[in-house]
Design a protein around this motif. Structure first.
Motif, PDB file in Angstrom:
ATOM      1  N   ARG A   1       0.829  -1.208   0.000  1.00 42.37           N
ATOM      2  CA  ARG A   1       0.000   0.000   0.000  1.00 42.37           C
ATOM      3  C   ARG A   1       0.860   1.255   0.000  1.00 42.37           C
ATOM      4  O   ARG A   1       0.501   2.269  -0.600  1.00 42.37           O
ATOM      5  CB  ARG A   1      -0.932  -0.005   1.210  1.00 42.37           C
ATOM      6  N   GLY A   2       2.015   1.180   0.677  1.00 40.23           N
ATOM      7  CA  GLY A   2       2.931   2.316   0.646  1.00 40.23           C
ATOM      8  C   GLY A   2       3.470   2.571  -0.752  1.00 40.23           C
ATOM      9  O   GLY A   2       3.647   3.718  -1.155  1.00 40.23           O
ATOM     10  N   ARG A   3       3.742   1.505  -1.493  1.00 40.76           N
ATOM     11  CA  ARG A   3       4.225   1.659  -2.872  1.00 40.76           C
ATOM     12  C   ARG A   3       3.137   2.204  -3.790  1.00 40.76           C
ATOM     13  O   ARG A   3       3.413   2.966  -4.711  1.00 40.76           O
ATOM     14  CB  ARG A   3       4.719   0.318  -3.413  1.00 40.76           C
ATOM     15  N   LEU A   4       1.897   1.790  -3.547  1.00 42.71           N
ATOM     16  CA  LEU A   4       0.805   2.190  -4.429  1.00 42.71           C
ATOM     17  C   LEU A   4       0.385   3.651  -4.230  1.00 42.71           C
ATOM     18  O   LEU A   4       0.009   4.319  -5.188  1.00 42.71           O
ATOM     19  CB  LEU A   4      -0.405   1.283  -4.196  1.00 42.71           C
ATOM     20  N   GLY A   5       0.433   4.128  -3.016  1.00 41.88           N
ATOM     21  CA  GLY A   5       0.015   5.506  -2.761  1.00 41.88           C
ATOM     22  C   GLY A   5      -1.460   5.698  -3.079  1.00 41.88           C
ATOM     23  O   GLY A   5      -2.323   4.969  -2.599  1.00 41.88           O
ATOM     24  N   VAL A   6      -1.763   6.668  -3.930  1.00 42.94           N
ATOM     25  CA  VAL A   6      -3.160   6.994  -4.254  1.00 42.94           C
ATOM     26  C   VAL A   6      -3.818   5.918  -5.100  1.00 42.94           C
ATOM     27  O   VAL A   6      -5.042   5.950  -5.306  1.00 42.94           O
ATOM     28  CB  VAL A   6      -3.238   8.348  -4.987  1.00 42.94           C
ATOM     29  N   LEU A   7      -3.043   4.958  -5.604  1.00 42.06           N
ATOM     30  CA  LEU A   7      -3.621   3.900  -6.424  1.00 42.06           C
ATOM     31  C   LEU A   7      -4.196   2.758  -5.585  1.00 42.06           C
ATOM     32  O   LEU A   7      -4.760   1.807  -6.145  1.00 42.06           O
ATOM     33  CB  LEU A   7      -2.562   3.330  -7.382  1.00 42.06           C
ATOM     34  N   VAL A   8      -4.064   2.837  -4.268  1.00 48.63           N
ATOM     35  CA  VAL A   8      -4.563   1.766  -3.400  1.00 48.63           C
ATOM     36  C   VAL A   8      -6.064   1.572  -3.575  1.00 48.63           C
ATOM     37  O   VAL A   8      -6.548   0.443  -3.781  1.00 48.63           O
ATOM     38  CB  VAL A   8      -4.248   2.056  -1.920  1.00 48.63           C
ATOM     39  N   GLU A   9      -6.825   2.663  -3.482  1.00 46.78           N
ATOM     40  CA  GLU A   9      -8.281   2.544  -3.523  1.00 46.78           C
ATOM     41  C   GLU A   9      -8.776   1.967  -4.843  1.00 46.78           C
ATOM     42  O   GLU A   9      -9.572   1.016  -4.835  1.00 46.78           O
ATOM     43  CB  GLU A   9      -8.935   3.895  -3.243  1.00 46.78           C
TER      44      GLU A   9
ATOM     45  N   ASN B   1     -15.565   5.870 -13.163  1.00 48.11           N
ATOM     46  CA  ASN B   1     -16.595   6.766 -12.623  1.00 48.11           C
ATOM     47  C   ASN B   1     -16.182   7.313 -11.260  1.00 48.11           C
ATOM     48  O   ASN B   1     -16.395   8.484 -10.943  1.00 48.11           O
ATOM     49  CB  ASN B   1     -17.925   6.026 -12.502  1.00 48.11           C
ATOM     50  N   ALA B   2     -15.589   6.448 -10.436  1.00 49.18           N
ATOM     51  CA  ALA B   2     -15.135   6.888  -9.111  1.00 49.18           C
ATOM     52  C   ALA B   2     -14.007   7.895  -9.224  1.00 49.18           C
ATOM     53  O   ALA B   2     -13.780   8.683  -8.292  1.00 49.18           O
ATOM     54  CB  ALA B   2     -14.677   5.684  -8.289  1.00 49.18           C
ATOM     55  N   SER B   3     -13.304   7.883 -10.349  1.00 51.07           N
ATOM     56  CA  SER B   3     -12.210   8.841 -10.564  1.00 51.07           C
ATOM     57  C   SER B   3     -12.694  10.148 -11.150  1.00 51.07           C
ATOM     58  O   SER B   3     -11.884  11.043 -11.419  1.00 51.07           O
ATOM     59  CB  SER B   3     -11.161   8.217 -11.502  1.00 51.07           C
ATOM     60  N   GLY B   4     -14.005  10.245 -11.397  1.00 50.75           N
ATOM     61  CA  GLY B   4     -14.574  11.504 -11.852  1.00 50.75           C
ATOM     62  C   GLY B   4     -14.912  11.582 -13.328  1.00 50.75           C
ATOM     63  O   GLY B   4     -15.198  12.662 -13.828  1.00 50.75           O
ATOM     64  N   ILE B   5     -14.890  10.445 -14.028  1.00 50.58           N
ATOM     65  CA  ILE B   5     -15.198  10.441 -15.455  1.00 50.58           C
ATOM     66  C   ILE B   5     -16.551   9.785 -15.647  1.00 50.58           C
ATOM     67  O   ILE B   5     -16.729   8.607 -15.327  1.00 50.58           O
ATOM     68  CB  ILE B   5     -14.112   9.695 -16.264  1.00 50.58           C
ATOM     69  N   ALA B   6     -17.511  10.524 -16.189  1.00 49.55           N
ATOM     70  CA  ALA B   6     -18.877  10.032 -16.333  1.00 49.55           C
ATOM     71  C   ALA B   6     -19.105   9.328 -17.662  1.00 49.55           C
ATOM     72  O   ALA B   6     -19.948   8.437 -17.754  1.00 49.55           O
ATOM     73  CB  ALA B   6     -19.872  11.177 -16.167  1.00 49.55           C
ATOM     74  N   ASP B   7     -18.383   9.734 -18.707  1.00 48.56           N
ATOM     75  CA  ASP B   7     -18.566   9.121 -20.023  1.00 48.56           C
ATOM     76  C   ASP B   7     -18.232   7.631 -19.980  1.00 48.56           C
ATOM     77  O   ASP B   7     -17.216   7.239 -19.402  1.00 48.56           O
ATOM     78  CB  ASP B   7     -17.675   9.833 -21.038  1.00 48.56           C
ATOM     79  N   ARG B   8     -19.079   6.808 -20.605  1.00 45.69           N
ATOM     80  CA  ARG B   8     -18.892   5.359 -20.502  1.00 45.69           C
ATOM     81  C   ARG B   8     -17.556   4.918 -21.071  1.00 45.69           C
ATOM     82  O   ARG B   8     -16.756   4.245 -20.411  1.00 45.69           O
ATOM     83  CB  ARG B   8     -20.031   4.629 -21.219  1.00 45.69           C
TER      84      ARG B   8
END
Length: 230
Positions: A166-174, A191-198
């Motif tokens: 998890r330390g290596r992944l940083g923000v990519l963990v979730e 979508n969770a990253s803020g992109i609505a377009d399919r």
């Protein structure tokens, strides 16, 4: 094709039977049941032929599961739902044979009450077994098979490894755990990253998860089959 009067009833019965059988499975989509893997990430990586990232995903998922296995040191105490266990007193005769006497009822887990064994002295046949003195002096605990603390050790090792990854992944963990642990699709991650377009969310989710898996692969090194076994 024509039939005689005697044949018509038999032909009609056969046609009716075949028509009923033909209705079975008419809604089948042509895919086997085992084609529907309930893990979208694995399905996508298999379709892409990306075995390296697939091994990394399996390895991360196994580490995560072991780190959260809930294994306890020394077992657990009994609960009311466990009910009661029965075992039998066993006697070892001087000639080495074992005989079993009346059962006893235990109101707690086996880990709390070890089994007992009575070792008879040479004058076994002449002993009054109702004598408490004889029974107390000749009873001994039967050693319980010890399986070690392997589940707990695996849990502790996995927790340390998970913290490191998890330390290596940083923000990519979730996003990685959404895909590898929770079974989210590329689109849901996008979508969770803020992109609505399919189409855009699918592409973004795929790129994010692949970056995370590349980091896991590089951190774990060569993932062998034994690393992925349950």
């Amino acid at each position: 094709m024509t039939y005689t009067a005697e044949e018509k009833d038999g032909v009609h019965a056969q046609k009716s039977r075949l028509a009923i059988r033909a209705q079975k499975g008419k809604d089948w989509d042509g895919s086997a049941a085992n084609d529907n893997i309930a893990w979208p990430l694995a399905t996508s990586l298999i379709r892409e032929g990306n075995t390296e990232l697939l091994k990394a995903a399996f390895a991360y998922r196994k580490i995560h599961d072991q780190a959260n296995s809930g294994a306890l040191l020394g077992g657990r105490t009994a609960s009311i739902g466990d009910g009661m266990a029965l075992d039998r007193y066993s006697y070892v005769r001087p000639n080495g044979t074992v005989v079993y006497k009346h059962p006893r009822q235990k109101k707690s887990a086996d880990v709390d009450i070890p089994a007992k064994r009575y070792v008879a002295p040479p004058s076994y046949d002449g002993i009054d077994h109702s004598s408490e003195e004889v029974k107390v002096s000749n009873w001994s605990n039967i050693p319980k098979p010890y399986n070690g603390d392997e589940p707990v050790n695996r849990k502790l090792d996995a927790q340390s490894k998970l913290i490191e990854l998890r330390g290596r992944l940083g923000v990519l963990v979730e996003p990685l755990e959404m895909a590898a642990v929770d079974g989210a699709t590329y689109q849901e991650i996008g979508n969770a990253s803020g992109i609505a377009d399919r189409n855009g969310s699918i592409a973004a989710g795929r790129a994010i998860v692949h970056m995370a898996l590349l980091a896991i692969r590089d951190a774990l090194g060569d993932v062998r089959r034994s690393d992925l076994a349950a």
